[in-house]
Every structure is written in structure tokens, then in C-alpha cells.
Design a protein around this motif. Sequence first.
Motif, PDB file in Angstrom:
ATOM      1  N   LYS A  36       0.818  -1.204   0.001  1.00  0.00           N
ATOM      2  CA  LYS A  36       0.052   0.153  -0.107  1.00  0.00           C
ATOM      3  C   LYS A  36       0.865   1.246  -0.021  1.00  0.00           C
ATOM      4  O   LYS A  36       0.385   2.303  -0.307  1.00  0.00           O
ATOM      5  CB  LYS A  36      -1.063   0.044   1.132  1.00  0.00           C
ATOM      6  CG  LYS A  36      -2.127  -0.798   1.163  1.00  0.00           C
ATOM      7  CD  LYS A  36      -2.863  -0.683   2.319  1.00  0.00           C
ATOM      8  CE  LYS A  36      -4.070  -1.637   1.904  1.00  0.00           C
ATOM      9  NZ  LYS A  36      -5.129  -1.319   3.216  1.00  0.00           N
TER      10      LYS A  36
ATOM     11  N   PRO B  85       3.029   2.011  -4.767  1.00  0.00           N
ATOM     12  CA  PRO B  85       2.356   3.119  -5.367  1.00  0.00           C
ATOM     13  C   PRO B  85       3.359   4.437  -5.659  1.00  0.00           C
ATOM     14  O   PRO B  85       3.559   5.016  -6.805  1.00  0.00           O
ATOM     15  CB  PRO B  85       1.242   3.705  -4.632  1.00  0.00           C
ATOM     16  CG  PRO B  85       0.870   2.436  -3.850  1.00  0.00           C
ATOM     17  CD  PRO B  85       2.285   1.574  -3.545  1.00  0.00           C
TER      18      PRO B  85
ATOM     19  N   LEU C 139      -3.061   7.795  -4.531  1.00  0.00           N
ATOM     20  CA  LEU C 139      -2.582   6.518  -3.373  1.00  0.00           C
ATOM     21  C   LEU C 139      -1.576   7.212  -2.807  1.00  0.00           C
ATOM     22  O   LEU C 139      -1.466   7.024  -1.563  1.00  0.00           O
ATOM     23  CB  LEU C 139      -2.450   5.400  -4.062  1.00  0.00           C
ATOM     24  CG  LEU C 139      -3.694   4.647  -4.779  1.00  0.00           C
ATOM     25  CD1 LEU C 139      -3.346   3.631  -5.790  1.00  0.00           C
ATOM     26  CD2 LEU C 139      -4.649   4.221  -3.705  1.00  0.00           C
TER      27      LEU C 139
ATOM     28  N   TRP D 203      -1.387   7.945   1.296  1.00  0.00           N
ATOM     29  CA  TRP D 203      -0.897   7.150   2.191  1.00  0.00           C
ATOM     30  C   TRP D 203       0.165   7.927   3.028  1.00  0.00           C
ATOM     31  O   TRP D 203       0.318   7.978   4.293  1.00  0.00           O
ATOM     32  CB  TRP D 203       0.169   6.033   1.305  1.00  0.00           C
ATOM     33  CG  TRP D 203       0.966   5.506   2.227  1.00  0.00           C
ATOM     34  CD1 TRP D 203       2.502   5.389   2.393  1.00  0.00           C
ATOM     35  CD2 TRP D 203       0.538   4.166   3.073  1.00  0.00           C
ATOM     36  NE1 TRP D 203       2.885   4.495   3.053  1.00  0.00           N
ATOM     37  CE2 TRP D 203       1.888   3.845   3.376  1.00  0.00           C
ATOM     38  CE3 TRP D 203      -0.606   3.567   3.270  1.00  0.00           C
ATOM     39  CZ2 TRP D 203       1.841   2.586   4.443  1.00  0.00           C
ATOM     40  CZ3 TRP D 203      -0.401   2.449   4.106  1.00  0.00           C
ATOM     41  CH2 TRP D 203       0.810   1.962   4.571  1.00  0.00           C
TER      42      TRP D 203
END
Length: 132
Positions: free
Chosen positions: A9, A13, A101, A105
Motif C-alpha cells: 500500500k 504506489p 494513492l 498514504w
Amino acid sequence: MNLSEIIFKGYVPIVLSWLFPIIMLFFAAFFEPNIQMGIFLLLLLSIIVGLLIPGIVISWLIIGLTTVGAGMLLFGYLVIPVNDKVILLLAFPIEAMLVNLVSNWLLKWRSLGPNIASIHRYREHYNLDTNY
């Protein structure tokens, strides 16, 4: 959160949001100068949109702009090779999604920063790592 989830995660990205524009601009070097400029501007726009606009708005932008772009590029009368049209259609949605993303994050981890002491105190108090 285990290490594989953090890597999937967080780091994937980040790496993809850097690699995708580099690869797109490398492939754009083989196209016409107008297509190169279009891809560059779409990537720049997607980076700005991915950083500044919330995810739900980005998803609607991707849906709307891809629909309108596909209608204009694929069904309109434009004398551009199909490869160029496909790259122009894919440049904005993929990069905007990746940058969004990454920004989500990083904002998640930044929000944990001021509370890290209370998180450690909670973890030590309840000792969630022990198996009974």
C-alpha cells in the motif's frame, strides 16, 4: 499492519508513480512532437490533480474525462495512429490514481506523527503482541 501490507500500500504506489511517467515519456519520444507535448501536459495535470483533489472527485474526473476523451479520440475524426490515442487516453487516469494513492498514504502517516507517543503508550499498556 504487517510488512507486506506496508510495502503493497505504501512503497509500490510510490515507485509506480515515479516509473509510470518516465516510461510514458520514454515511449512518447517515438511519437510526434504534438503527442509528446500532450502526454507531458496530461502527466503534469494528473500529478497536480492527484495531489490537490480528493479521491472521490478524482474518480469522477477519470470517468468523465476518459469517456469524453475516448469519444473524441476514438470516434471523432482525428488522423492520429491508434497507439498514440491509447497512450493519450491512459496517461491521465493511471498517473492521477497513483499520485492520489501516494498522497493519501503519506497523509495517513503524517497524521500519526503527533500521536505516536500515545500509540506506543497504548501498545505497552495492553501488550497486544503476546499470545495467551
